[in-house]
Design an enzyme around this catalytic site. Sequence first.
Site: not given
Length: 378
Positions: A47, A350, A353
């Site tokens: 991610s 978040d 990240h």
Amino acid sequence: MAITKSVFSLLLFTLIAFSFLFVPHDCTDAKPLKVCKFDAIYNTGDSISDTGNLIRMKTQNPDMPFFRLPYGQTYFKNATGRCSNGLLMIDYIAKSAGIPFLSPFLDRDAVARGHGVNFAVLDATALPMNVLTANSIPLPLHFSSLSEQLDWMSTYFNDTFHNQDDRDEKLKKALFMVGEMGGNDYNFLLLLGKTIEHIRDIVPEVVKTIKDAVTRVIGYGAVRVVVPGNFPIGCLPVYLTKYHTKNSAAYDDFHCLKGLNNLSIYHNDLLKQAIEDLRKENPNAVIVYGDYYNAFQWVYQNAANLGFDACSVQKSCCGAGGAYDFTLGKTCGIPGVPVCSNPDERISWDGIHMTHKANQYMANWIINDILPKLNCKV
Ligand SMILES: *[C@@H]1O[C@H](CO)[C@@H](O)[C@H](O)[C@H]1NC(C)=O
Ligand SMILES: *[C@@H]1O[C@H](CO)[C@@H](O)[C@H](O)[C@H]1NC(C)=O
Ligand SMILES: *[C@@H]1O[C@H](CO)[C@@H](O)[C@H](O)[C@H]1NC(C)=O
């Protein structure tokens, strides 16, 4: 006289130090990687660098909060599958090389036009998931691993290049990024409740998998490869929340969790050793360590000078409250979870990240660090 002189040199030193700190970051249009004349970047990862693969696998993972706003709100004004409010480090690296953003492998039309391909998948692990969760309850989603991404890469190269000379010629002018990888291997085990001691045991296997991946990529024709390490995960709101403790000895001077940062340091030390071995095994390739740990630390420790809100360095921008503005089970993208008024003042987007702004500063740090090591002006 002597005093005046030393005051003067101190002042001068301060001025130089400050101009050094501020000037490079105003040059957002500078493209230092352009000297390498890369015409493509091929990336594998999770991610931290997925620019749109998992979002195209929606049938397997229909309800992920990353697939909707506020993800993407700052730059794209829509969710693109990137885990941030804007750009990722890989986007800034592409910009710096003077090439378009990497196309996600699963976006066939874009791949056909593009300069390089992104094989990263949001939830990917280095080890295959069945190895990771051998004795645990399997996780409910489909997960991909590094070896699947390398299969995609192999398929792509086989389909794209006409012959070996064509392939060699093109890949000589490409930058390869293998990772960051391994972060999820540890994340998933931590979230399953495994202890750090248990997880330390699998670090050598994770690093070996990354090393083998680099060998495969060089086998495909890669000449310049960057292998990023892991972040100081003990500074992330997700873990600061989950492992919050009243025992002050668990924290370092920056209020990050020592044990978790130690895990990243262990992973990174083994990875650097593996890179040394890879260099010996592949004398014709340029293999560079991507120091994400220190890039993050630099941003973290200079947060106030870089325009972040010094009182919120450990709080996520998009989160549902608590000491770190992060609540497990009520994370960013879930309806009702608020977003801070100015994401540019936060490092964490978040809880896991980073923000568009933090990614920009980290990418600039990384680019300055890897550029001389890539040995481009030959
Ligand atoms: C926003 O992204 C979604 C997919 O996440 C897509 O279906 C939609 O068309 C996009 N909207 C705009 C305005 O681009
Ligand atoms: C690509 O081609 C090579 C050489 O012919 C072959 O060994 C490899 O299996 C192919 N990769 C895929 C994914 O089909
Ligand atoms: C960090 O790891 C080393 C071994 O690599 C260990 O000796 C030390 O106790 C660890 N420190 C913490 C705070 O976990």
